[in-house]
Design a protein around this motif. Structure first.
Motif, short mmCIF file in Angstrom:
data_model
loop_
_atom_site.label_atom_id
_atom_site.label_comp_id
_atom_site.label_asym_id
_atom_site.label_seq_id
_atom_site.Cartn_x
_atom_site.Cartn_y
_atom_site.Cartn_z
N GLU A 43 0.85 -1.19 0.00
CA GLU A 43 0.00 0.00 0.00
C GLU A 43 0.88 1.24 0.00
O GLU A 43 1.93 1.27 0.65
CB GLU A 43 -0.89 -0.01 1.24
CG GLU A 43 -1.79 1.19 1.39
CD GLU A 43 -3.16 1.00 0.78
OE1 GLU A 43 -3.98 1.94 0.86
OE2 GLU A 43 -3.42 -0.07 0.22
N TYR A 97 0.68 5.59 0.58
CA TYR A 97 -0.19 6.62 1.14
C TYR A 97 0.60 7.91 1.30
O TYR A 97 1.82 7.91 1.34
CB TYR A 97 -0.75 6.16 2.50
CG TYR A 97 0.27 6.15 3.61
CD1 TYR A 97 0.30 7.15 4.58
CD2 TYR A 97 1.24 5.14 3.70
CE1 TYR A 97 1.25 7.15 5.60
CE2 TYR A 97 2.19 5.13 4.71
CZ TYR A 97 2.19 6.14 5.66
OH TYR A 97 3.13 6.14 6.66
N GLU A 108 -7.40 10.03 2.69
CA GLU A 108 -8.76 9.51 2.56
C GLU A 108 -8.88 8.45 1.48
O GLU A 108 -9.89 7.75 1.39
CB GLU A 108 -9.73 10.67 2.26
CG GLU A 108 -9.83 11.68 3.40
CD GLU A 108 -10.77 12.82 3.08
OE1 GLU A 108 -11.38 12.80 2.00
OE2 GLU A 108 -10.90 13.73 3.92
N ASP A 109 -7.84 8.32 0.65
CA ASP A 109 -7.89 7.33 -0.43
C ASP A 109 -7.62 5.92 0.07
O ASP A 109 -7.93 4.94 -0.59
CB ASP A 109 -6.88 7.68 -1.53
CG ASP A 109 -7.25 8.97 -2.25
OD1 ASP A 109 -8.45 9.30 -2.24
OD2 ASP A 109 -6.37 9.61 -2.81
N SER A 110 -7.01 5.80 1.24
CA SER A 110 -6.64 4.49 1.75
C SER A 110 -7.84 3.79 2.36
O SER A 110 -8.62 4.38 3.10
CB SER A 110 -5.53 4.60 2.79
OG SER A 110 -5.22 3.32 3.31
N SER A 111 -7.97 2.51 2.04
CA SER A 111 -9.06 1.70 2.60
C SER A 111 -8.64 1.08 3.93
O SER A 111 -9.45 0.44 4.60
CB SER A 111 -9.46 0.60 1.62
OG SER A 111 -8.34 -0.24 1.35
N LEU A 112 -7.39 1.26 4.30
CA LEU A 112 -6.88 0.66 5.52
C LEU A 112 -7.23 1.48 6.76
O LEU A 112 -7.42 2.69 6.68
CB LEU A 112 -5.35 0.51 5.45
CG LEU A 112 -4.84 -0.50 4.41
CD1 LEU A 112 -3.32 -0.49 4.38
CD2 LEU A 112 -5.35 -1.90 4.71
N ASP A 113 -7.30 0.80 7.89
CA ASP A 113 -7.57 1.43 9.17
C ASP A 113 -6.49 2.49 9.46
O ASP A 113 -5.32 2.30 9.17
CB ASP A 113 -7.56 0.36 10.27
CG ASP A 113 -8.14 0.86 11.58
OD1 ASP A 113 -7.51 1.74 12.20
OD2 ASP A 113 -9.20 0.36 11.98
N LYS A 114 -6.91 3.61 10.04
CA LYS A 114 -5.97 4.69 10.37
C LYS A 114 -4.87 4.21 11.32
O LYS A 114 -3.76 4.72 11.32
CB LYS A 114 -6.72 5.87 10.99
CG LYS A 114 -7.64 6.59 10.02
CD LYS A 114 -6.84 7.38 9.00
CE LYS A 114 -7.75 8.24 8.15
NZ LYS A 114 -8.07 7.68 6.87
#
Length: 216
Positions: free
Chosen positions: A141, A143, A149-155
């Motif tokens: 991934e 980032y 905001e484009d990442s689908s992963l948990d913050k």
């Protein structure tokens, strides 16, 4: 469909503003394509569509103008994007899902956590081979920031990646859906950054095009 047609006619009404025209050559191609469309469809299909050759010609005229207008409008976009604005960090990760675990005493989750912990203990260069041995997949991934905001992963995953330097491993990162083990591959990924620049320019172009259409 009606919204699209309104946009097409609005753009066509302003075509002169951008020097967009339908040439004699365009008209010949449109007429030829319209004839082919009608002939390629059965009479029943044409009747069902309520289509005439003139309708098809008009649609093709409008679409041709729309495409050329969009290209002209997008030329006005600022295509300068700095490395700083688009900078991307890239990390590899393994995800151990805990979704569906319902054992009340938590033994099942404990086993899954141990699985993640075993991976977190390996050398960075061994992550792929050890994950494969354990029947798990390594994903990657990129980032820009924790607020990406484009990442689908948990913050939580992005925050953990932010703390790492290149070729460093995280411990086990626990989220609501499972456990992550992360290895930072690059603090500045040039390829991913260049791709992000293209994405930013594309967003600017789409926003400008939509703004002009809305004004029309």
């Amino acid at each position: 469909v009606m919204d699209s047609l309104k946009t097409y006619y609005a753009l066509a009404a302003h075509a002169d503003d951008y020097g967009v025209k339908i040439t004699k050559e365009d008209k010949k191609k449109i007429e030829k394509a319209a004839k082919k469309f009608i002939s390629d469809n059965s009479k029943d299909a044409v009747t069902e569509m309520s289509a005439t050759e003139e309708d098809v010609e008009e649609y093709l005229r409008l679409v041709t103008i729309q495409q050329r207008m969009q290209a002209k409008i997008e030329e006005d976009v600022n295509a300068n994007v700095s490395d700083e604005e688009a900078a991307q960090r890239t990390f590899s990760y393994v995800f151990v899902s805990t979704e569906g675990t319902t054992t009340e005493d938590g033994k099942q989750k404990a086993v899954l956590r141990q699985k993640a912990q075993a991976l977190a203990a390996v050398k960075p260069e061994e992550l792929e081979s050890k994950a494969e041995e354990a029947g798990m997949t390594v994903a990657q991934e990129s980032y820009g920031s924790v607020k990406d905001e484009d990442s689908s992963l948990d913050k939580k995953v992005l925050k953990a990646a932010d703390k790492l330097k290149a070729n460093e491993m995280s411990g086990v990162v626990e989220t609501d859906k499972g456990y992550y083990v992360i290895r930072l591959d690059s603090e500045f990924d040039q390829k991913a950054t260049d791709e992000k620049k293209d994405e930013i320019i594309g967003q600017r172009q789409q926003e400008l095009y939509q703004k002009v259409c809305d004004e029309y």
